[in-house]
Design an enzyme around this catalytic site. Structure first.
Site, PDB file in Angstrom:
ATOM      1  N   CYS A  14     -20.855  43.101 -51.994  1.00  0.00           N
ATOM      2  CA  CYS A  14     -20.913  43.528 -53.394  1.00  0.00           C
ATOM      3  C   CYS A  14     -21.432  44.952 -53.529  1.00  0.00           C
ATOM      4  CB  CYS A  14     -21.793  42.582 -54.202  1.00  0.00           C
ATOM      5  SG  CYS A  14     -23.517  42.583 -53.670  1.00  0.00           S
ATOM      6  N   SER A  66     -21.445  28.584 -53.470  1.00  0.00           N
ATOM      7  CA  SER A  66     -20.196  29.347 -53.499  1.00  0.00           C
ATOM      8  C   SER A  66     -19.189  28.720 -52.545  1.00  0.00           C
ATOM      9  CB  SER A  66     -20.459  30.797 -53.094  1.00  0.00           C
ATOM     10  OG  SER A  66     -19.249  31.524 -52.973  1.00  0.00           O
ATOM     11  N   ALA A 109     -20.923  31.944 -57.095  1.00  0.00           N
ATOM     12  CA  ALA A 109     -22.380  32.045 -57.075  1.00  0.00           C
ATOM     13  C   ALA A 109     -22.903  33.074 -58.066  1.00  0.00           C
ATOM     14  CB  ALA A 109     -22.868  32.372 -55.664  1.00  0.00           C
ATOM     15  N   THR A 110     -22.142  34.132 -58.329  1.00  0.00           N
ATOM     16  CA  THR A 110     -22.602  35.126 -59.303  1.00  0.00           C
ATOM     17  C   THR A 110     -22.766  34.493 -60.683  1.00  0.00           C
ATOM     18  OG1 THR A 110     -21.684  37.022 -58.131  1.00  0.00           O
ATOM     19  CG2 THR A 110     -21.984  37.257 -60.504  1.00  0.00           C
ATOM     20  N   ASN A 123     -28.663  37.237 -47.641  1.00  0.00           N
ATOM     21  CA  ASN A 123     -27.266  37.508 -47.319  1.00  0.00           C
ATOM     22  C   ASN A 123     -27.066  38.694 -46.389  1.00  0.00           C
ATOM     23  OD1 ASN A 123     -28.177  38.989 -49.685  1.00  0.00           O
ATOM     24  ND2 ASN A 123     -26.086  39.796 -49.816  1.00  0.00           N
ATOM     25  N   HIS A 181     -16.254  30.163 -51.280  1.00  0.00           N
ATOM     26  CA  HIS A 181     -15.611  31.016 -50.269  1.00  0.00           C
ATOM     27  C   HIS A 181     -16.546  31.468 -49.163  1.00  0.00           C
ATOM     28  CE1 HIS A 181     -16.914  35.242 -51.279  1.00  0.00           C
ATOM     29  NE2 HIS A 181     -17.331  34.603 -52.366  1.00  0.00           N
ATOM     30  N   THR A 241     -11.487  25.304 -69.237  1.00  0.00           N
ATOM     31  CA  THR A 241     -10.625  24.417 -68.454  1.00  0.00           C
ATOM     32  C   THR A 241     -10.854  24.649 -66.968  1.00  0.00           C
ATOM     33  OG1 THR A 241      -8.944  24.410 -70.190  1.00  0.00           O
ATOM     34  CG2 THR A 241      -8.243  23.761 -67.980  1.00  0.00           C
TER      35      THR A 241
END
Length: 382
Positions: free
Chosen positions: A322, A200, A71-72, A152, A202, A240
């Site tokens: 974070c 995101s 997401a960042t 969040n 995770h 990739t």
């Protein structure tokens, strides 16, 4: 350990591990999805199947999903990319003071490096950002509005379905950080005209290191790429692809229990009902419009660091993961009017697939015990 920190990261869902394993084993699927040979085509088929799984969760088309590292990166690509592509002369961006750190830092970078004017909306004491606030802040130079769907730290829901059509009418792009909302609240991008939306893996049972950005095709949302190279992902994100991570994200999104929101809402309210009986406990955020998996509480008369240290067997946080490296109280709670002491003495509890009622009851008992014990030792309480 009682794990109640799913808003920071979630355990890997068994379905995700099962999907990832063939792409990690020796002799397994090692082809580059961009290669034309059989091994590459096999990997590409897995990537595209995962793309469809992610799209299905949010009501998007598979070709509107662009893979990222999380997401960042998605937030950076959406905000910087939209400004870079659309800005002509003096550009203006609208966000809020309680966004994720990566959104705030990206906007501050745009202010310094690109001379972009940014408006940071102030929430009310319940942490609400109302659609009318956004409309009132628009100017002829406004290129983009960037807001979370679900906060969040406190779980507040922004009324994106009400805001999005108003911005569409005015020709202003809307980016939404949905890392905490996807899978927890209903998102149908066929019905809600969001232009860009960050996801995101995770946060929803997938592996770390992979995410996605929804980029609307009709009407087309245009962003300039951050990464240049082979022109992968329709030229928006070269590099990739990590097949094992991508298929893990797809499997995690596809395997979300249908009763997830209902069950986590029940767990959240069960914990609140227990802890609300303690004196001097405040619930942070708007309980009427809240994500089902987040409960943020402040405990008066307790030193925050001592409380978190005492709860060594309960995995919770004082705010966003974070920001955990800094000793500063949550900037989100301070924006709601909490003083430093109360903001520091706050805990964010968050729930996921593996959370059960026994976890809630055990955590409540531990928190009750430690809060009362620490208050008894405090000279301020005495």
């Amino acid at each position: 350990m009682i794990y109640l920190d799913h808003a920071a990261t979630t355990p890997l869902a068994p379905e995700a591990w099962t999907a990832m394993r063939p792409w990690l084993e020796p002799g397994g699927g090692y082809g580059n999805p961009a290669s034309a040979h059989a091994a590459g085509r096999q990997a590409l088929a897995a990537v595209e199947a995962a793309r469809a799984q992610v799209a299905a969760l949010v009501g998007a088309q598979p070709e509107e999903i662009v893979w990222t590292s999380g997401a960042t990166e998605s937030n950076n690509l959406a905000i910087k990319g939209a400004v870079e592509f659309h800005a002509r002369g003096r550009a203006h961006v609208i966000t809020s003071r309680i966004e994720h750190r990566c959104v705030l830092d990206t906007c501050r970078w745009l202010e310094g490096a690109r001379n972009v004017r940014v408006t940071y909306l102030q929430p009310d004491r319940l942490g609400r950002i109302e659609p009318q606030q956004v409309i009132d802040a628009l100017s002829p130079e406004t290129v983009l509005v960037s807001l979370m769907w679900a906060n969040n730290e406190i779980g507040n829901l922004t009324d994106i379905p009400a805001l999005a059509p108003q911005l569409r009418e005015r020709g202003v792009m809307l980016h939404v950080d949905a890392a905490q909302a996807a899978g927890k609240v209903a998102i149908d991008l066929c019905a809600v005209p969001v232009d860009l939306l960050s996801l995101s893996a995770h946060k929803l049972g997938g592996p770390k290191g992979v995410g996605a950005l929804f980029v609307r095709r009709r009407p087309r949302a245009r962003v300039a790429p951050l990464l240049h190279g082979g022109g992968h992902e329709w030229g928006m994100r070269s590099g990739t692809l990590a097949t094992h991570q991508v298929v893990g994200m797809g499997a995690a999104f596809a395997s979300l229990p249908v009763d997830f929101s209902e069950r986590t809402t029940h767990l959240r309210e069960r914990l609140w009902q227990r802890l609300a009986m303690l004196p001097g406990v405040q619930r942070n955020g708007d309980a009427r419009q809240a994500a089902p998996h987040i409960l943020n509480l402040s405990f008066d008369g307790v030193e925050g660091e001592s409380l978190r240290a005492a709860l060594f067997d309960v995995a919770v946080s004082s705010g966003a993961a974070c920001s955990s490296a800094t000793a500063e109280p949550s900037y989100v709670l301070r924006a709601l009017g909490r003083n430093d002491e109360l903001a520091n003495a706050s805990l964010r509890f968050s729930f996921g697939r593996t959370t059960c009622e026994a976890d809630i009851d055990a955590a409540a008992a531990r928190v009750e015990h430690e809060v009362l014990r620490l208050r008894a030792l405090s000279p301020l309480t005495n």
